[in-house]
Design a protein around this motif. Sequence first.
Motif, PDB file in Angstrom:
ATOM      1  N   LEU A   3       0.824  -1.163  -0.048  1.00 49.99           N
ATOM      2  CA  LEU A   3       0.030   0.000   0.092  1.00 49.99           C
ATOM      3  C   LEU A   3       1.089   1.230   0.154  1.00 49.99           C
ATOM      4  N   LEU A   4       0.607   2.217  -1.025  1.00 52.83           N
ATOM      5  CA  LEU A   4       1.282   3.590  -0.866  1.00 52.83           C
ATOM      6  C   LEU A   4       0.250   4.483  -0.743  1.00 52.83           C
ATOM      7  N   MET A   5       0.523   5.271   0.321  1.00 52.47           N
ATOM      8  CA  MET A   5      -0.631   6.436   0.544  1.00 52.47           C
ATOM      9  C   MET A   5      -0.088   7.585   1.021  1.00 52.47           C
ATOM     10  N   VAL A   6      -0.482   8.594   0.239  1.00 54.15           N
ATOM     11  CA  VAL A   6       0.142  10.069   0.658  1.00 54.15           C
ATOM     12  C   VAL A   6      -0.704  10.836   1.411  1.00 54.15           C
ATOM     13  N   HIS A   7      -0.122  11.728   2.277  1.00 61.32           N
ATOM     14  CA  HIS A   7      -1.136  12.623   3.025  1.00 61.32           C
ATOM     15  C   HIS A   7       0.043  13.584   3.788  1.00 61.32           C
ATOM     16  N   SER A   8      -0.825  14.499   4.414  1.00 60.60           N
ATOM     17  CA  SER A   8       0.228  15.625   4.901  1.00 60.60           C
ATOM     18  C   SER A   8       0.435  15.229   6.266  1.00 60.60           C
ATOM     19  N   ALA A   9       1.485  15.891   6.875  1.00 57.33           N
ATOM     20  CA  ALA A   9       1.943  15.570   8.252  1.00 57.33           C
ATOM     21  C   ALA A   9       1.028  16.175   9.261  1.00 57.33           C
ATOM     22  N   LEU A  10       0.189  17.248   8.754  1.00 60.09           N
ATOM     23  CA  LEU A  10      -0.751  17.659   9.729  1.00 60.09           C
ATOM     24  C   LEU A  10      -1.883  16.491   9.948  1.00 60.09           C
ATOM     25  N   SER A  11      -2.085  15.503   9.205  1.00 59.69           N
ATOM     26  CA  SER A  11      -3.174  14.724   9.456  1.00 59.69           C
ATOM     27  C   SER A  11      -2.758  13.585  10.321  1.00 59.69           C
ATOM     28  N   GLY A  12      -1.476  13.379  10.576  1.00 66.10           N
ATOM     29  CA  GLY A  12      -1.006  12.381  11.658  1.00 66.10           C
ATOM     30  C   GLY A  12      -0.501  11.245  11.179  1.00 66.10           C
ATOM     31  N   ILE A  13       0.738  11.510  10.963  1.00 63.33           N
ATOM     32  CA  ILE A  13       1.623  10.286  10.404  1.00 63.33           C
ATOM     33  C   ILE A  13       1.719   9.019  11.284  1.00 63.33           C
ATOM     34  N   GLU A  14       1.982   9.306  12.460  1.00 62.44           N
ATOM     35  CA  GLU A  14       2.153   8.059  13.545  1.00 62.44           C
ATOM     36  C   GLU A  14       0.984   7.462  13.611  1.00 62.44           C
ATOM     37  N   GLN A  15      -0.337   8.030  13.487  1.00 61.41           N
ATOM     38  CA  GLN A  15      -1.570   7.578  13.813  1.00 61.41           C
ATOM     39  C   GLN A  15      -1.936   6.464  12.495  1.00 61.41           C
ATOM     40  N   THR A  16      -1.435   7.036  11.261  1.00 58.88           N
ATOM     41  CA  THR A  16      -1.404   6.134  10.395  1.00 58.88           C
ATOM     42  C   THR A  16      -0.620   5.000  10.362  1.00 58.88           C
ATOM     43  N   LEU A  17       0.686   5.153  10.528  1.00 59.64           N
ATOM     44  CA  LEU A  17       1.474   3.997  10.911  1.00 59.64           C
ATOM     45  C   LEU A  17       0.849   2.967  11.941  1.00 59.64           C
ATOM     46  N   ASP A  18       0.379   3.534  13.096  1.00 58.98           N
ATOM     47  CA  ASP A  18       0.066   2.686  14.230  1.00 58.98           C
ATOM     48  C   ASP A  18      -1.122   1.777  13.703  1.00 58.98           C
ATOM     49  N   MET A  19      -2.069   2.419  13.015  1.00 57.53           N
ATOM     50  CA  MET A  19      -3.442   1.745  12.558  1.00 57.53           C
ATOM     51  C   MET A  19      -3.004   0.520  11.667  1.00 57.53           C
ATOM     52  N   LEU A  20      -2.047   0.757  10.531  1.00 57.22           N
ATOM     53  CA  LEU A  20      -1.536  -0.343   9.723  1.00 57.22           C
ATOM     54  C   LEU A  20      -0.973  -1.471  10.223  1.00 57.22           C
ATOM     55  N   ARG A  21       0.008  -1.023  11.197  1.00 56.72           N
ATOM     56  CA  ARG A  21       0.730  -1.879  11.969  1.00 56.72           C
ATOM     57  C   ARG A  21      -0.285  -2.923  12.708  1.00 56.72           C
ATOM     58  N   ALA A  22      -1.266  -2.135  13.269  1.00 56.38           N
ATOM     59  CA  ALA A  22      -2.307  -2.889  14.283  1.00 56.38           C
ATOM     60  C   ALA A  22      -3.050  -3.907  13.389  1.00 56.38           C
ATOM     61  N   ALA A  23      -3.026  -3.541  12.087  1.00 58.77           N
ATOM     62  CA  ALA A  23      -3.869  -4.445  10.933  1.00 58.77           C
ATOM     63  C   ALA A  23      -2.980  -5.464  10.568  1.00 58.77           C
ATOM     64  N   GLY A  24      -1.498  -5.771  11.268  1.00 60.42           N
ATOM     65  CA  GLY A  24      -0.676  -6.865  10.817  1.00 60.42           C
ATOM     66  C   GLY A  24       0.188  -6.497   9.568  1.00 60.42           C
ATOM     67  N   LEU A  25       0.192  -5.452   9.137  1.00 57.70           N
ATOM     68  CA  LEU A  25       1.108  -4.680   8.011  1.00 57.70           C
ATOM     69  C   LEU A  25       2.387  -4.104   8.602  1.00 57.70           C
ATOM     70  N   THR A  26       3.559  -4.236   7.827  1.00 57.23           N
ATOM     71  CA  THR A  26       4.584  -3.504   8.259  1.00 57.23           C
ATOM     72  C   THR A  26       4.426  -2.042   7.594  1.00 57.23           C
ATOM     73  N   ALA A  27       4.746  -1.009   8.254  1.00 54.99           N
ATOM     74  CA  ALA A  27       4.425   0.336   7.775  1.00 54.99           C
ATOM     75  C   ALA A  27       5.543   1.377   8.166  1.00 54.99           C
ATOM     76  N   GLU A  28       5.937   2.034   7.268  1.00 55.80           N
ATOM     77  CA  GLU A  28       7.069   3.024   7.191  1.00 55.80           C
ATOM     78  C   GLU A  28       6.492   4.197   6.234  1.00 55.80           C
ATOM     79  N   VAL A  29       7.415   5.355   6.698  1.00 52.48           N
ATOM     80  CA  VAL A  29       7.449   6.637   5.682  1.00 52.48           C
ATOM     81  C   VAL A  29       8.480   6.410   4.720  1.00 52.48           C
TER      82      VAL A  29
END
Length: 225
Positions: free
Chosen positions: A155-181
């Motif tokens: 999955l490649l998803m773009v968004h602004s840092a104003l919208s919470g990068i860490e929250q995105t990473l945490d949600m994806l990891r909680a779903a069993g995916l690896t996630a990074e910027v």
Amino acid sequence: MELLNTMLLLRPPGVYRPQGDTDLLSETLRRTPVPAGARVLDIGTGTGAVSVAAARHGDCRVTAVDVSLRAVLAARLNTMIRGLPVRVRRGDLFAPVRGQLFDVILANPPYVPGHVALPSLHSRARAWNAGLDGRHVLDRICAQAPEHLAPGGTLLMVHSALSGIEQTLDMLRAAGLTAEVAAGGMEPFGPVMRARAHVLERRGLIRPGQRYEELVVVRAGRAEN
């Protein structure tokens, strides 16, 4: 793969204009190893700019989805006149591809922090305004994308840092995916962000006088079976 000349894309009123986030996502895709014939899904395709880039990258089989009828028509025209066999479907996020798996999912969703009330279905602001914290669509993609990723998929998803990068990473990891910027850069405010700058300042989301934002591409992956 060259970055798109977005001036050559047909764009009806109310359809998101490809900007720096579009180029950032397309460039990140270019640097991502994708097997020939990969199944690619472009969520919120808009003009179809990212779908065009994907269809030219590794002979991918691309499906594009948008909830806007105008965007669907624009994407169909922009891919058709280039001779690219992109399937374009109208619907809300993953609804038109329910039960299908993809090797690559691409997303450039609305992420601008807006008002408490979301834009109406027919509002032009729907293309960028994503609720008070900018996460109305981001959270839905984080929740639904994992079930549509094939083993080894990305999955490649773009968004602004104003919208919470860490929250995105945490949600994806909680779903069993690896996630990074995977990529990022500073982008001057466009017309929408300039119009909202003083509101963002009052909310403490940007510094007084700040007229740029950090854009990132989050890469998430599902392990091979």
